[in-house]
Design a protein around this motif. Structure first.
Motif: not given
Length: 262
Positions: A160, A162, A165-171, A179, A248, A261
């Motif tokens: 990771a 810091t 930020t990954p795009n898209p950021s998914k739960a 979400q 998103f 993923e």
């Protein structure tokens, strides 16, 4: 014709002998009663007539006539009577005192009234019926996971960062429904109100639907509630997994690609 047991014949003979010795005393006691006025007599009229007929028959030298179908009734059990033929056309063999030809030997108790048959119930024991099936299912799932992990590597990403930020950021996929609702409602509604209402409905479902049946066709209310819940959540998870791209935003996976993923 059924033969009369010997002990019954002996008992009947003893009764006849006793009746013969008691007849003079009985006649002496019956004469004053027969000569008494009808108004003062306490003996039933039917008995008086029978006594007078017996004395008249004896005085004439005739033996008492046997009753129609006369015989000795021997009861092996209640309701089963065996008739023995009279001897020589006189007093029936085995007759008791007074010429009675029927007697009750014994009373046989009826069968048990307790129902010993097991009542069928729609239940089975937890062991071994349920636990055995669950144990086999757990072994099968464990074996599948073990074999799958040998041939397929876990989809691990790089370390990771810091600063990026990954795009898209998914739960994770099991939280993508929540979400997805965040894109449609206020965070208070999507994150607290709607999940809380769903949990309360699931808690109250057993109290609202008291149908004891375990057949799906008899549990329309419970089946409908669970079906709506599963379909609603599955649709939200599928949209968040396959139809959300960078930022998103809504995308078509067959046009813009798949952004999913594990």
């Amino acid at each position: 014709m059924t033969e009369i047991p010997e002990h019954l014949l002996k008992r009947a003979q003893a009764a006849r002998d006793k009746a013969a010795t008691d007849e003079p005393a009985a006649e002496a006691a019956a004469e004053p009663a027969a000569d008494a006025p009808a108004g003062d007599s306490r003996i039933p009229e039917a008995l008086l007539k029978r006594s007078q007929a017996a004395k008249a028959s004896k005085a004439g030298g005739d033996a008492p006539a046997a009753e129609p179908g006369g015989g000795v009734a021997v009861a092996d059990k209640v309701g089963a009577l065996v008739t023995a033929a009279p001897a020589g056309g006189g007093v029936p063999v085995g007759a008791g005192p007074g010429g009675h030809t029927q007697r009750l030997l014994t009373v046989v108790k009826s069968g048990s009234i307790q129902d010993v048959k097991a009542t069928p119930v729609d239940k089975v024991h937890t062991w071994p019926h349920l636990l055995a099936a669950e144990f086999v299912a757990a072994l099968a799932c464990t074996a599948f996971t073990f074999i799958f992990s040998i041939f397929v590597n876990a989809p691990l990403l790089q370390l990771a960062n810091t600063n990026a930020t990954p795009n898209p950021s998914k739960a994770p996929w099991y939280f993508l429904g929540l979400q997805e609702m965040l894109t449609m409602f206020h965070p208070m509604v999507a994150g607290v109100t709607l999940p809380g209402v769903g949990i309360i409905l699931l808690i109250l479902a057993p109290f609202l639907d008291r149908n004891p049946s375990v057949k799906p066709e008899d549990r329309k209310f419970a089946t409908s509630i669970m079906t709506v819940h599963i379909m609603f959540w599955a649709v939200l998870v599928m949209i968040g997994s396959f139809f959300r791209g960078p930022g998103f935003n809504f995308v078509l996976p067959w046009v813009d690609g798949l952004f999913f993923e594990l």
